[in-house]
Design an enzyme around this catalytic site. Structure first.
Site, PDB file in Angstrom:
ATOM      1  N   HIS A 148      14.485  64.832  77.086  1.00 38.70           N
ATOM      2  CA  HIS A 148      12.784  64.894  77.347  1.00 38.70           C
ATOM      3  C   HIS A 148      11.839  64.849  78.403  1.00 38.70           C
ATOM      4  CE1 HIS A 148      13.389  63.278  74.284  1.00 38.70           C
ATOM      5  NE2 HIS A 148      12.508  64.041  73.372  1.00 38.70           N
ATOM      6  N   LYS A 175      19.398  67.544  72.251  1.00 41.65           N
ATOM      7  CA  LYS A 175      18.157  68.125  72.266  1.00 41.65           C
ATOM      8  C   LYS A 175      17.718  68.283  73.856  1.00 41.65           C
ATOM      9  CE  LYS A 175      13.885  66.700  71.061  1.00 41.65           C
ATOM     10  NZ  LYS A 175      13.374  65.188  70.065  1.00 41.65           N
TER      11      LYS A 175
END
Length: 264
Positions: A148, A175
């Site tokens: 992230h 992710k």
């Protein structure tokens, strides 16, 4: 038209291989708050639930965490549960645990088999990732390795390397979530997702965050992202769309793109 690979849990595609899956976060500070969120969320029929345990005030009590996970799973029934501790560096809440304690918590929760998937950040040390991967694998739990960036969007090659790194580190799912500064950053994220989905053997989850990035939550699946996050009760990241609105838009897009799938 889709290049997304479906996400599996316990040997079966989640929601029959539906793309994209819709995941709703649970961010309550106490078990009562989490269960209240769950009562709001379950009638909206998400495909996956994410429990953000970094919001949970009893995170330092392993028994309390396991009991809460079992309570969530009991109410959720067949809906898979993703267990996530998000670090402060990657947008999470501050907790009183060091990384060794986090790994021990992850191991205990995996052994409890109260969860179906677990998220760990690929920025962690390789040895720590290996420990989490081993705990997940030995208990038939899928490992999401995540990255992230809440301040910017790295370039295309840098994003591609993150997807590849997750695969090389043994993730079951990769992710990547980044913050766009302009529409071009959104296009970079989508291009990286499409390229990675064609090259890697594992399913991908990707999104741009914030107002610009909300578009990727609606049609990122067409570029290879297998799951999108939506608001059920409370948001866990900027740009998340209410699940009702997301289902409506996905239905329209699937129809326009000639996809036979229907939303629940």
């Amino acid at each position: 038209m889709q290049s997304s690979k479906p996400i599996e849990s316990h040997g079966q595609p989640i929601a029959g291989g539906k793309l994209p899956l819709i995941c709703v976060p649970l961010v309550g500070h106490t078990l009562d708050e989490v269960m209240a969120e769950l009562a709001i969320v379950l009638p909206k029929k998400p495909d996956v639930l994410e429990w953000r345990v970094d919001f949970f005030e009893s995170i330092g009590d392993v028994a309390a965490v396991i009991a809460a996970a079992k309570a969530i799973k009991s109410k959720a029934g067949d809906i898979p549960l993703l267990f996530t501790r998000r670090s402060v560096m990657e947008g999470g809440e501050k907790i009183a645990l060091n990384e060794d304690q986090v790994i021990a918590l992850y191991g205990a929760v995996c052994e409890s088999k109260a969860i179906d998937l677990i998220d760990y950040e690929m920025a962690n040390e390789t040895a720590n990732i290996a420990q989490v991967r081993a705990a997940a694998k030995s208990n038939d739990i899928k490992l999401v390795l995540s990255f992230h960036n809440f301040s910017s969007t790295p370039g295309l090659e840098a994003l591609a390397s993150k997807f590849l790194m997750a695969d090389q580190l043994g993730a079951d799912i990769a992710k990547v979530a980044v913050m766009p500064r302009d529409p071009n950053d959104v296009l970079i994220l989508l291009a990286a997702t499409q390229q990675a989905s064609q090259k890697l053997r594992i399913p991908l989850i990707s999104m741009s965050m914030g107002p610009y990035g909300s578009l990727t939550r609606l049609f990122g699946w067409a570029f290879g992202s297998a799951l999108t996050f939506a608001v059920g009760a409370r948001s866990s990241a900027p740009g998340q769309v209410p699940i009702e609105d997301l289902n409506t838009v996905l239905g329209i897009l699937r129809k326009a793109m000639g996809d036979g799938q229907t939303t629940p």
